[in-house]
Write a protein that holds these residues in place. Sequence first.
Motif, PDB file in Angstrom:
ATOM      1  N   LEU A 119      52.814  39.039  69.959  1.00  0.00           N
ATOM      2  CA  LEU A 119      54.518  38.850  70.467  1.00  0.00           C
ATOM      3  C   LEU A 119      54.871  38.732  69.132  1.00  0.00           C
ATOM      4  O   LEU A 119      56.396  39.008  68.543  1.00  0.00           O
ATOM      5  N   SER A 149      60.478  37.312  76.024  1.00  0.00           N
ATOM      6  CA  SER A 149      60.187  35.605  76.366  1.00  0.00           C
ATOM      7  C   SER A 149      60.780  34.441  76.515  1.00  0.00           C
ATOM      8  O   SER A 149      61.784  34.252  75.874  1.00  0.00           O
ATOM      9  N   VAL A 150      60.634  33.958  77.704  1.00  0.00           N
ATOM     10  CA  VAL A 150      61.711  33.315  78.519  1.00  0.00           C
ATOM     11  C   VAL A 150      60.795  31.352  78.096  1.00  0.00           C
ATOM     12  O   VAL A 150      61.688  30.419  77.977  1.00  0.00           O
ATOM     13  N   CYS A 151      59.869  31.194  78.015  1.00  0.00           N
ATOM     14  CA  CYS A 151      58.748  30.664  78.276  1.00  0.00           C
ATOM     15  C   CYS A 151      58.248  29.534  76.674  1.00  0.00           C
ATOM     16  O   CYS A 151      57.492  29.150  76.295  1.00  0.00           O
ATOM     17  N   GLY A 152      58.422  30.529  75.919  1.00  0.00           N
ATOM     18  CA  GLY A 152      58.761  31.079  74.015  1.00  0.00           C
ATOM     19  C   GLY A 152      57.481  30.835  74.247  1.00  0.00           C
ATOM     20  O   GLY A 152      56.681  30.265  73.087  1.00  0.00           O
ATOM     21  N   GLY A 153      56.413  31.401  74.753  1.00  0.00           N
ATOM     22  CA  GLY A 153      54.570  31.207  74.251  1.00  0.00           C
ATOM     23  C   GLY A 153      54.091  30.810  74.666  1.00  0.00           C
ATOM     24  O   GLY A 153      53.314  30.321  74.506  1.00  0.00           O
ATOM     25  N   ALA A 156      53.199  31.318  78.545  1.00  0.00           N
ATOM     26  CA  ALA A 156      51.911  32.269  79.513  1.00  0.00           C
ATOM     27  C   ALA A 156      52.388  31.399  80.314  1.00  0.00           C
ATOM     28  O   ALA A 156      52.320  31.409  81.260  1.00  0.00           O
ATOM     29  N   THR A 157      53.432  30.941  80.809  1.00  0.00           N
ATOM     30  CA  THR A 157      54.134  30.717  82.036  1.00  0.00           C
ATOM     31  C   THR A 157      55.155  31.717  82.812  1.00  0.00           C
ATOM     32  O   THR A 157      55.388  32.408  83.842  1.00  0.00           O
ATOM     33  N   CYS A 158      55.837  32.834  81.961  1.00  0.00           N
ATOM     34  CA  CYS A 158      57.427  33.077  81.671  1.00  0.00           C
ATOM     35  C   CYS A 158      56.978  35.006  82.654  1.00  0.00           C
ATOM     36  O   CYS A 158      57.373  35.043  83.910  1.00  0.00           O
ATOM     37  N   GLY A 159      55.553  35.288  81.753  1.00  0.00           N
ATOM     38  CA  GLY A 159      55.083  36.715  82.368  1.00  0.00           C
ATOM     39  C   GLY A 159      55.692  37.828  81.951  1.00  0.00           C
ATOM     40  O   GLY A 159      55.735  38.944  81.716  1.00  0.00           O
ATOM     41  N   ARG A 160      57.184  37.007  81.111  1.00  0.00           N
ATOM     42  CA  ARG A 160      58.540  37.767  80.228  1.00  0.00           C
ATOM     43  C   ARG A 160      58.183  39.555  79.171  1.00  0.00           C
ATOM     44  O   ARG A 160      58.281  39.687  79.074  1.00  0.00           O
ATOM     45  N   CYS A 161      56.764  38.520  78.773  1.00  0.00           N
ATOM     46  CA  CYS A 161      56.329  39.301  77.208  1.00  0.00           C
ATOM     47  C   CYS A 161      55.894  40.714  77.312  1.00  0.00           C
ATOM     48  O   CYS A 161      54.888  41.057  76.509  1.00  0.00           O
ATOM     49  N   LEU A 218      49.573  39.619  78.340  1.00  0.00           N
ATOM     50  CA  LEU A 218      50.668  39.014  78.108  1.00  0.00           C
ATOM     51  C   LEU A 218      50.680  39.075  76.502  1.00  0.00           C
ATOM     52  O   LEU A 218      49.665  38.425  76.015  1.00  0.00           O
ATOM     53  N   CYS A 237      52.198  37.241  73.850  1.00  0.00           N
ATOM     54  CA  CYS A 237      52.111  36.103  73.729  1.00  0.00           C
ATOM     55  C   CYS A 237      50.718  35.053  73.401  1.00  0.00           C
ATOM     56  O   CYS A 237      50.566  34.774  72.271  1.00  0.00           O
TER      57      CYS A 237
HETATM   58 FE1  FES Z   1      56.141  33.896  78.339  1.00  0.00          FE
HETATM   59 FE2  FES Z   1      54.378  35.016  77.172  1.00  0.00          FE
HETATM   60  S1  FES Z   1      55.885  34.778  76.261  1.00  0.00           S
HETATM   61  S2  FES Z   1      54.779  34.884  79.219  1.00  0.00           S
END
Ligand code: FES
Length: 690
Positions: free
Chosen positions: A28, A40-44, A46-51, A94, A96
Amino acid sequence: MNSEAPNPLVLFMPSGKRGRFPIGTPILDAARSLGVYVESVCGGRATCGRCQIEIQEGNFAKHKIVSSLDHISAKGPKEERYERVRGLPEGRRLSCSATVQGDLVVDVPQDTVINAQIIRKAATDRVIERNPAIQMCYVEVDEPDMHKPLGDLDRLKAVLAKDWGWKDLRVAQHLIPEVQKILRKENWAVTAAIHKDMELSRATVIALYPGLKNEAYGIACDIGSTTIAMHLVSLLSGRVVASSGAPNPQIRFGEDVMSRVSYVMMNPDGREAMTKAVHEAVNGLIGKVCGEGGVDRNDIFDSVFVCNPIMHHLFLGIDPTELGQAPFALAVSGAVQGWAHDIGIEVNRGARFYVLPCIAGHVGADAAGATLSEGPYRQDKMMLLVDVGTNAEIVLGKRGHVVAASSPTGPAFEGAEISSGQRAAPGAIERVRIDPVTYEPKYRVIGVDKWSDEEGFEEAAKTTGVTGICGSAIIEVVAEMYLSGLISEDGVIDGALAAATPRIFQNGRTFSYLLRESRDGGPRISVTQNDIRAIQLAKAALYAGTKLLMEKQGITEVDTIRFAGAFGSFIDPKYAMVLGLIPDCDLDEVKAVGNAAGTGALMALLNRDHRREIEREVASIDKIETALEPDFQQLFINAMALPNKVDSFPKLRTVVKMPESKLADAGLAGVDNAPRRRSREERAARRRGG
Ligand code: FES
């Protein structure tokens, strides 16, 4: 790898951006440092899954990269937890959590880069990268401390600066009274929706949610004079969640835009009533797409609109009176943006709206949207882009110089002013062919699969009826009448043929062509001399406008033609050319592009760089006012003929046998007259009973 070896090379697809990164760099971070947009929503955490990304394996000789799954770190505990709880599609990682361990080709999956609705762009190798105006940022705010009396809001800003790099953030006024409650709800974990495309480049927190808010939506909307079309899009994946359309209720104030301007001029509350009507329709449509997509309208944070100049003004609550008369002054021609709430759009309280710039007083933000979508300024070929409505908007150009104009085609192409004309709807004739020997027509009707001369047609047409002729069929029937010799090149129905076919009948001082006799209570459908005149006037206006732009460009032919809008999707380019609606061009280079204005709105919604792009391009487009051009009248007169009095359409003549004409007699066109001679002989033989 020894210490002398260079850092691993990482190539991101489809952008093609590449760089070298030390072993252990999160993918990332590598993407970000190259300007590759990975969500990225969770800022790395590993909870949002957007990356999510995928690794392409293999030897990419062209790039000198051997990419392997061994060159990416194994899943760590955080990524494994995400996979266990939320699931990861096969092959996805992921970015991140995964780190660079060797040379890699990294695929940023298509659903996060290209939008399904604009997938046809892939055919032109143009990738629409996502870079929306909204970013969702999850943070964990420090709890209050009596020894550090910094306000809750200030600590929120501080952590957004620390974790996400947001400096000098503003917070929308309406959120300030809510901040304390929201921060405490999920134990100081919040997600801020940040809008980063406001005036003066000041990023602003526009919405705040307790805990992780892992979705954000936007709408792209084309407000046409007759129809409003809307896409609901996930801003975090680019996926079009739902698309829908609705009639523009302003029709009750006037069928076309000029009659709506008249309504405003003649009724003291006219502007307010029409603004209210369009806002209600847009809000209704938002409800519809949200219902279809299972989305809460409060999760819509951004909106992009395109519309013609008069719709633009009425939508923004601006009196359009000035647009009803020369010099057709727009109140504002640049892009307009603001709070959606302020113009009555019912979405999230902090949502923004953006309206694309207008090109000129008669060439609106919808033409700007189509220009953004089709991008004549990105081409090396000379592209003609036309959007045919009651006012045709014409854009012509290529890289370096684009010109634009509008031409008053009137409503004939939409079926108005035509004796048997109607809007495209079930029951409307949409395709017509005329036998050049017998002059008998066959036709197809919207909602019925068979041609009229096929068995079972009448039975199948019982549900829809055969009710009139829509715009695409008007083009075809006039072109077919010309090709079969029923009308001359100056558009006159040949009354002498009444002796040869009962389809030609006298109608006062002129003649008409009978397309369908009345049956089962349906109307008698015919094409009158006046209908042909109306089509000639409309097509001459469009062609003259186009020729004027060609003169401005110093060209005698165009390389490609793009038909935008609903009308363009249904007309057959060949017939449009036979009629002389569009200039001569290789037929393979004439394409319908559907609602290009709406696609442009979608692009501006998904990528704010496209907003800057079209703002820049619109500023540099040369705007031509056809009414002020001395040549327009002569070009118009020439264009009244079929296909044209002076232009010979040589490319068209290689694929269509055109009737003999004065042009041919003058040796200006290579017409093959044999078929027509044969037809006449055959007809004569038939009449003799041969
Ligand atoms: Fe959210 Fe990787 S940035 S899971």
